[in-house]
Every structure is written in structure tokens, then in C-alpha cells.
Design an enzyme around this catalytic site. Structure first.
Site, PDB file in Angstrom:
ATOM      1  N   LYS A 124       0.815  -1.224   0.000  1.00 45.09           N
ATOM      2  CA  LYS A 124       0.000   0.000   0.000  1.00 45.09           C
ATOM      3  C   LYS A 124       0.841   1.263   0.000  1.00 45.09           C
ATOM      4  O   LYS A 124       0.425   2.303  -0.474  1.00 45.09           O
ATOM      5  CB  LYS A 124      -0.965   0.020   1.191  1.00 45.09           C
ATOM      6  CG  LYS A 124      -0.366   0.417   2.544  1.00 45.09           C
ATOM      7  CD  LYS A 124      -1.514   0.707   3.539  1.00 45.09           C
ATOM      8  CE  LYS A 124      -1.028   1.243   4.870  1.00 45.09           C
ATOM      9  NZ  LYS A 124      -0.409   0.243   5.744  1.00 45.09           N
ATOM     10  N   HIS A 144       1.500  -3.693  14.786  1.00 52.20           N
ATOM     11  CA  HIS A 144       2.113  -2.570  14.060  1.00 52.20           C
ATOM     12  C   HIS A 144       2.170  -1.427  15.050  1.00 52.20           C
ATOM     13  O   HIS A 144       1.132  -1.003  15.554  1.00 52.20           O
ATOM     14  CB  HIS A 144       1.266  -2.206  12.836  1.00 52.20           C
ATOM     15  CG  HIS A 144       1.975  -1.298  11.867  1.00 52.20           C
ATOM     16  ND1 HIS A 144       2.563  -0.112  12.256  1.00 52.20           N
ATOM     17  CD2 HIS A 144       2.212  -1.416  10.549  1.00 52.20           C
ATOM     18  CE1 HIS A 144       3.124   0.455  11.200  1.00 52.20           C
ATOM     19  NE2 HIS A 144       2.927  -0.309  10.142  1.00 52.20           N
ATOM     20  N   GLU A 194       6.791  -6.008   8.140  1.00 48.05           N
ATOM     21  CA  GLU A 194       6.066  -5.450   6.999  1.00 48.05           C
ATOM     22  C   GLU A 194       6.486  -4.007   6.730  1.00 48.05           C
ATOM     23  O   GLU A 194       5.684  -3.088   6.807  1.00 48.05           O
ATOM     24  CB  GLU A 194       4.554  -5.478   7.280  1.00 48.05           C
ATOM     25  CG  GLU A 194       4.019  -6.875   7.514  1.00 48.05           C
ATOM     26  CD  GLU A 194       2.675  -6.897   8.239  1.00 48.05           C
ATOM     27  OE1 GLU A 194       2.050  -7.961   8.250  1.00 48.05           O
ATOM     28  OE2 GLU A 194       2.272  -5.855   8.793  1.00 48.05           O
TER      29      GLU A 194
HETATM   30  C1  PLP Z   1       0.617   0.280   6.482  1.00 49.38           C
HETATM   31  C2  PLP Z   1       1.019  -1.011   7.055  1.00 49.38           C
HETATM   32  C3  PLP Z   1       2.357  -1.391   7.025  1.00 49.38           C
HETATM   33  C4  PLP Z   1       3.489  -0.493   6.548  1.00 49.38           C
HETATM   34  O1  PLP Z   1       3.803   0.427   7.531  1.00 49.38           O
HETATM   35  P1  PLP Z   1       5.093   1.389   7.416  1.00 49.38           P
HETATM   36  O2  PLP Z   1       4.956   2.254   8.594  1.00 49.38           O
HETATM   37  O3  PLP Z   1       4.983   2.101   6.115  1.00 49.38           O
HETATM   38  O4  PLP Z   1       6.295   0.533   7.482  1.00 49.38           O
HETATM   39  C5  PLP Z   1       2.686  -2.643   7.507  1.00 49.38           C
HETATM   40  N1  PLP Z   1       1.746  -3.476   7.983  1.00 49.38           N
HETATM   41  C6  PLP Z   1       0.432  -3.144   8.016  1.00 49.38           C
HETATM   42  C7  PLP Z   1      -0.547  -4.123   8.536  1.00 49.38           C
HETATM   43  C8  PLP Z   1       0.031  -1.903   7.573  1.00 49.38           C
HETATM   44  O5  PLP Z   1      -1.262  -1.565   7.635  1.00 49.38           O
END
Ligand code: PLP
Length: 416
Positions: free
Chosen positions: A79, A208, A282
Site C-alpha cells: 500500500k 504494528h 512489513e
Molecule cells: C501500512 C502497514 C504497514 C506499513 O507500515 P510502514 O509504517 O509504512 O512501514 C505494515 N503493515 C500493516 C498491517 C500496515 O497496515
């Protein structure tokens, strides 16, 4: 950062890259500027905004990741920026992918990436997308509610599941995710029991700490909380959990070293006696932010006393939506002011207090205020570095200015 010549070959041959021109840049830092100058010179009639993606920086960042966190497998969060050359380059370097929708899964599979390299890391999925994931063999997803378990039992009962937990500390994140996702401590045992009763396979934990985290301590708290879930699952008699997903939140600046140390220390403290553990992450912003540079053209100007007001052909409804949604602070610099200073980067010129507007007819579409910029003329170019994370990905075509139509040039700065 020494990447092997071999990985250069892989990246140049990656799906999304192969068949597109890739310009080699020399080592000194001015060369990206020179590339952009020659681009605007060669396409003088074209005044549309364009992006430059530096595949050399992608390689350096990948190498940085594997050196700093060798035990953590990256799943790039699509994304953040789904530009096909970035996805292809990361795939060729060995990255896996975090997808949140059917279209993102399709984009990754179309690169020839196998479905076992995808985590469907959206804790709340539409039924039709779950069915699609099942049909293509994407067999790892996240959940944080009973309702999600019901859907998964109906449409993808063989899927492996990660329980997404809510970290109690959001790491001072620019974009906290806790308000929307993650099971609370008291919900964990009931959710594990519900999964057990539904004969679903919970295989691990995810979290996260929030995007653009500034406080790496948050990883400690979240990893410790994940360990508690592993213990609770064992007490409840579930099969042993074996996946720890530490999410995103990383930035590609000196803060990354601090974050990587925090992650390693926390894993050492809480998971050193978990043999067979797979640790995944991620990262989105880490890989995407610094690798894209945006060039925009000055299409309008107004002088009010000493204030200079400029209109450019990308804005808050386009790439600069990051100002609103990602709480980003962006910077710009003039590129080779074509009007009178053929070769200059406009250094040493008198500056004026300047405002930069986007092209749409909405006053909210204001990109920068209070900028000190040299006097620009119509058709000059303004360049925005670090424009890869949550920029074009979320831009619209409001007022007929179509973000998706922005052209991408590929370059590689030689990291050797
Ligand atoms: C948006 C998102 C990410 C990416 O996060 P960053 O802060 O850009 O590294 C990773 N995992 C999930 C579930 C997300 O929603």
C-alpha cells in the site's frame, strides 16, 4: 553499501523493470539532479510532473535491512507505493509482500511471486477478497475479532492466522494504527479460544506500532506483549505458535539503527527460547520513501509585495496528499531554473518568502507556505525529494489532474 553486481543484474531483469529504460548515475550526489535536468531539457515541450525511482537506493536499503535485521524476513507493504518497478525490484532481491486487498495480491502475483511469499495482513477483509485469497493459495492472514474468524472459517478455513494485537505504546507514530486495529489484552484469550473452537490454525502474532514511529521503545513493549500471547496460546492448549510479525513503522534514516537494535534486543529478551520461530516484518516507508523523487513544473505565478506565489502541476489531491493523510513534512528545491540560469541549481540567489499551491481549484490544495525560494519563472521546475511513501499511491484525479498518469523514470545510482 556493497551490493553484488549480481543483484544489479537481478534488479534490471525484474518484472516491472525489464524492458524499461534504466539510466546509470555516477557516484557523486549531483547526478540525480543532472539526470532530471537532461530529462526536462530533452522533453522541453512536456511539462507534466514526473517521478524518478532510484533502483540503486532500493538495493542499498535491501542490503541495509538484511545486514541490520538478518533474522527478520521483510514483507514489503504494497500500500505504501505499488509502483511495479519497485515491487519487481524488491521481489528480485528476495523480499516478500504484505497485501491488504485482492488488487494488491493480484499485483504481486502478476510479478511471478509465489503466493507463499504474501501475508494478507488486513485484519478486516471483505468476503470476496478472502475467497480470492483462498483460490490463489494465499494462506496467511491476520485477524483481531470473532467476526473475522467467522468469515475465515466460511471461506478459507485452511488459512494460517496471526492474531493482531494492539501495542499499548504507539511509538510516537505519525500515523498511529492502534485506534483501528489490534486485540486488547483482555480479548486475547477469548479470541484464541474462539479460533480453537472453530478449528482454525492460529500460527502466530502480529502488531504494528504505527507508521513513522519515532520511539523505538514501542517495539520492546509490543514484542513482550506478543510473547504473552505465545504463552497464553500454550496454556490454552493450542498448537505452538511459531510466527512473530513485527509489522512496519521503520524509517530509512539513522533512527533505523536504533529501531533495529531495539527489535534485536527485545527478541533476545523475550524469544530466545523459542526454537523454530519465524520472524517477519512489513516495512513500507523504509523501502519506498527515499527512493522516489518528484519533479513538478511551475504553471502559475503571482507576485504580492515580497511574497511569491507559485502554482505547480501536482498537489494535495495528488502526490502531496501525504501532507494530509500521512502528516508528512515535505521540502522542495528549484531545479535548473530554465528561465535564465541554464545550468544552475539556483544556489546563492536572493530568496523570497514563497507559497507553493497545487493545481486544483481548492485553497486546501496548498503544498508549502513560508518557503524561501529564489525567484522562479513559469516553466521552471520544483523538485521534491523523499516522495515515495504514501504519495502517488493515495493520489486522486480530482479536478482532472490524474495522479495515476504521472510518468516514472528509472535510474540506478551505483552503490558499489
Ligand atoms: C501500512 C502497514 C504497514 C506499513 O507500515 P510502514 O509504517 O509504512 O512501514 C505494515 N503493515 C500493516 C498491517 C500496515 O497496515
Amino acid at each position: 553499501m556493497g551490493s553484488t553486481p549480481n543483484s544489479f543484474g537481478l534488479v534490471l531483469d525484474a518484472p516491472g523493470v525489464r524492458g524499461r529504460p534504466v539510466t546509470a548515475l555516477t557516484k557523486d550526489g549531483s547526478s540525480l539532479t543532472e539526470f532530471m535536468q537532461s530529462t526536462i531539457f530533452n522533453r522541453q515541450e512536456l511539462k507534466e510532473p514526473f517521478y524518478v525511482l532510484d533502483l540503486g537506493v532500493v538495493m542499498s536499503l535491501y542490503e541495509k535491512w538484511t545486514q541490520s535485521l538478518p533474522m527478520v524476513k521483510p514483507f514489503y507493504a504494497v500500500k505504501c507505493n505499488p509502483e511495479p518497478a519497485l515491487l519487481g525490484a524488491l521481489a528480485s532481491l528476495g523480499s516478500n509482500f504484505d497485501c491488504a486487498s485482492q488488487a494488491e495480491i493480484e499485483a504481486v502475483l502478476s510479478l511471478g511471486v509465489s503466493p507463499d511469499r504474501i501475508v494478507y495482513a488486513n485484519p478486516c477483509k471483505a468476503e470476496s477478497h478472502i475467497k480470492y485469497a483462498a483460490s490463489v493459495g494465499v494462506n496467511l492472514t491476520t485477524f483481531d475479532s470473532r467476526e473475522e474468524l467467522d468469515k475465515i472459517r466460511n471461506w478459507h478455513p485452511k488459512c494460517d492466522l496471526l492474531l493482531r494485537i494492539k501495542p499499548l505504546d504507539d511509538g510516537g507514530a505519525r500515523c498511529p494504527l492502534g485506534p483501528k486495529y489490534g486485540a486488547l489484552p483482555e480479548e486475547i484469550a477469548p479470541l484464541l479460544q474462539a479460533a480453537q473452537a472453530a478449528q482454525l490454525n492460529v500460527t502466530g502474532v502480529s502488531f504494528h506500532i504505527g507508521s513513522g514511529a519515532t520511539n523505538s521503545r514501542a517495539y520492546h513493549g509490543a514484542i513482550s506483549a506478543a510473547k504473552t500471547v505465545f504463552d497464553t496460546a500454550a496454556e490454552l492448549g493450542l498448537p505452538k505458535l511459531h510466527i512473530l510479525n513485527i509489522g512496519g513503522g521503520f524509517t530509512a534514516d539513522p533512527q533505523f539503527d536504533v529501531a533495529a537494535s531495539a527489535v534485536k534486543a527485545a527478541i533476545q529478551t523475550h524469544f530466545s527460547n523459542e526454537p523454530g520461530l519465524t520472524i517477519i516484518s512489513e516495512p513500507g516507508r523504509f523501502f519506498a520513501e527515499s527512493v522516489f523523487t518528484l519533479a513538478t513544473n511551475v504553471i502559475g505565478k503571482r507576485v504580492r509585495g515580497d511574497l511569491r506565489e507559485y502554482w505547480i502541476n501536482d498537489g494535495v489531491y495528488g502526490s502531496m496528499n501525504c501532507i494530509l493523510y500521512d502528516h508528512a513534512t515535505i521540502t522542495c528545491m528549484p531545479l535548473a531554473c530554465t528561465s535564465n540560469r541554464a545550468n544552475a541549481i539556483c544556489k546563492g540567489l536572493r530568496t523570497h518568502n514563497s507559497t507553493v499551491f497545487g493545481p486544483t481549484c481548492d485553497a486546501l490544495d496548498t503544498v508549502l507556505t513560508g518557503q524561501q525560494l529564489p525567484e522562479l519563472q513559469l516553466s521552471d521546475w520544483l523538485v521534491f525529494p523523499n516522495m515515495g511513501a504514501y504519495t502517488a499511491a493515495a493520489g486522486s484525479s480530482f479536478n482532472g489532474f490524474n495522479t495515476a498518469a504521472i510518468f516514472y523514470h528509472l535510474v540506478y545510482s551505483n552503490p558499489n
